[in-house]
Motif scaffolding. Structure first.
Motif, PDB file in Angstrom:
ATOM      1  N   GLY A   1       0.773  -1.202   0.214  1.00 26.29           N
ATOM      2  CA  GLY A   1      -0.150  -0.011  -0.014  1.00 26.29           C
ATOM      3  C   GLY A   1       0.716   1.136  -0.013  1.00 26.29           C
ATOM      4  N   CYS A   2       0.232   2.495  -0.287  1.00 26.79           N
ATOM      5  CA  CYS A   2       0.683   3.735  -0.600  1.00 26.79           C
ATOM      6  C   CYS A   2      -0.174   4.787  -0.177  1.00 26.79           C
ATOM      7  CB  CYS A   2       1.494   3.867  -1.900  1.00 26.79           C
ATOM      8  SG  CYS A   2       2.457   5.488  -1.954  1.00 26.79           S
ATOM      9  N   PRO A   3      -0.056   5.750   0.809  1.00 30.13           N
ATOM     10  CA  PRO A   3      -0.982   6.638   1.144  1.00 30.13           C
ATOM     11  C   PRO A   3      -0.906   8.033  -0.019  1.00 30.13           C
ATOM     12  CG  PRO A   3       0.858   7.144   2.442  1.00 30.13           C
ATOM     13  CD  PRO A   3       1.345   5.917   1.626  1.00 30.13           C
TER      14      PRO A   3
ATOM     15  N   ILE B   1       2.501  -2.642   7.020  1.00 32.33           N
ATOM     16  CA  ILE B   1       4.105  -2.762   7.072  1.00 32.33           C
ATOM     17  C   ILE B   1       4.220  -4.178   7.894  1.00 32.33           C
ATOM     18  CG2 ILE B   1       6.067  -1.694   7.544  1.00 32.33           C
ATOM     19  CD1 ILE B   1       4.912   0.923   7.287  1.00 32.33           C
ATOM     20  N   ARG B   2       5.180  -4.979   7.454  1.00 31.78           N
ATOM     21  CA  ARG B   2       5.557  -6.180   8.194  1.00 31.78           C
ATOM     22  C   ARG B   2       6.441  -5.788   9.239  1.00 31.78           C
ATOM     23  NH1 ARG B   2       8.317 -10.144   4.114  1.00 31.78           N
ATOM     24  NH2 ARG B   2       8.264 -11.354   5.871  1.00 31.78           N
ATOM     25  N   LYS B   3       6.445  -6.834  10.127  1.00 37.63           N
ATOM     26  CA  LYS B   3       7.355  -6.862  11.358  1.00 37.63           C
ATOM     27  C   LYS B   3       9.004  -6.872  10.837  1.00 37.63           C
ATOM     28  CE  LYS B   3       3.871  -8.618  14.484  1.00 37.63           C
ATOM     29  NZ  LYS B   3       2.805  -8.915  13.408  1.00 37.63           N
TER      30      LYS B   3
ATOM     31  N   ASP C   1       8.415  -2.810  -2.622  1.00 36.10           N
ATOM     32  CA  ASP C   1       7.345  -2.077  -1.909  1.00 36.10           C
ATOM     33  C   ASP C   1       6.865  -1.093  -2.768  1.00 36.10           C
ATOM     34  OD1 ASP C   1       8.800  -3.554  -0.208  1.00 36.10           O
ATOM     35  OD2 ASP C   1       8.079  -2.375   1.645  1.00 36.10           O
ATOM     36  N   ASP C   2       5.661  -0.703  -2.573  1.00 38.20           N
ATOM     37  CA  ASP C   2       5.195   0.499  -3.177  1.00 38.20           C
ATOM     38  C   ASP C   2       5.887   1.740  -2.949  1.00 38.20           C
ATOM     39  OD1 ASP C   2       2.977  -0.846  -4.650  1.00 38.20           O
ATOM     40  OD2 ASP C   2       1.521  -0.430  -3.170  1.00 38.20           O
ATOM     41  N   THR C   3       6.296   1.933  -1.773  1.00 33.64           N
ATOM     42  CA  THR C   3       7.103   2.881  -1.134  1.00 33.64           C
ATOM     43  C   THR C   3       7.839   2.248   0.170  1.00 33.64           C
ATOM     44  OG1 THR C   3       5.104   4.410  -1.460  1.00 33.64           O
ATOM     45  CG2 THR C   3       7.009   5.300  -0.322  1.00 33.64           C
TER      46      THR C   3
END
Length: 249
Positions: free
Chosen positions: A183-185, A209-211, A235-237
């Motif tokens: 995802g990305c905001p 976001i993953r751990k 990742d997207d970002t």
């Protein structure tokens, strides 16, 4: 056990199929990927592997090719086809094409697993979220499902999925893809983030976001069990949460 065969005309490791393969194999199903440009390149594998369904993870430049090959497979082998990836997500009307039986919109791990369970149990797809499919000449569009909140609940990607094809085509196995968030905001005009957020509105947090410990565990596994020497974070970002990134580094 049900079998899914991915076909690609791009010699590249897509992250989506590696996650889907891991989900399916953990549940007792099987998954395989083959590279090629036309049906003749896939016939031997189809006849030997005997998949229950043939899959394509597509972007727009490969959509016409995938539909053509899907139609040929349906006509020659009578196998159903399933399509996921960016083009399937943003162009649901793609289901109208001759070579397409099932369309997956958005994140596909849970969807693919439920489809394979239904194939194994000979059940209908009516309750599977994110799915568009053909039935008795009609197109049925199911609801959009809730997003997974914990990305680490997924198994690590199946890193062995692409290796046979990489070795067959003498491809580089030293650079592998890793994802630490989804995802990305932001709302860049050239990007799909806005459309994805709208599609999943009310279905959970789009940005997840993953751990750090789980990402490090995955990287350690890559280092110890594969030929990986370089990592490509897709990742997207990447590093959107600066505190997370600082701790990760």
């Amino acid at each position: 056990m049900a079998k899914l065969l991915f076909l690609q005309n791009i010699q590249y490791e897509f992250v989506g199929p590696t996650y889907i393969s891991a989900m399916l194999k953990r549940a007792g199903h099987d998954c395989k990927v083959v590279f090629g440009n036309s049906l003749v390149n896939f016939e031997e594998t189809i006849e030997d592997y005997k998949p229950d369904i043939v899959g394509f993870s597509i972007m727009s430049p490969t959509a016409a090719w995938a539909n053509e090959v899907g139609a040929q497979i349906k006509n020659k082998y009578g196998l159903p086809t399933i399509f996921g990836g960016a083009h399937s997500t943003f162009y649901p009307e793609y289901i109208k094409n001759e070579g397409v039986d099932i369309l997956v919109r958005g994140e596909g791990e849970d969807v693919a697993l439920e489809v394979m369970n239904c194939i194994e149990d000979k059940k209908d797809f009516g309750n599977i979220g994110n799915l568009i499919y053909k039935k008795n000449g009609s197109v049925i569009e199911n609801r959009i499902r809730n997003l997974r909140t914990d990305l680490d609940a997924y198994p690590f990607p199946d890193r062995k999925l692409y290796e046979p094809e990489f070795r067959k085509h003498n491809m580089d196995l030293s650079v592998r893809h890793v994802i630490t968030s989804r995802g990305c905001p932001f709302s860049c005009t050239f990007c799909q983030a806005v459309t994805m957020r709208q599609m999943y509105k009310g279905k959970g947090n789009y940005l997840r976001i993953r751990k750090i410990d789980k990402v490090l565990e995955e990287l350690e596994l890559l280092k110890n069990t594969t030929e990986t020497r370089s990592l490509y974070f897709v990742d997207d970002t990447f590093g959107l949460d600066f505190a997370w990134l600082k701790d990760f580094l």
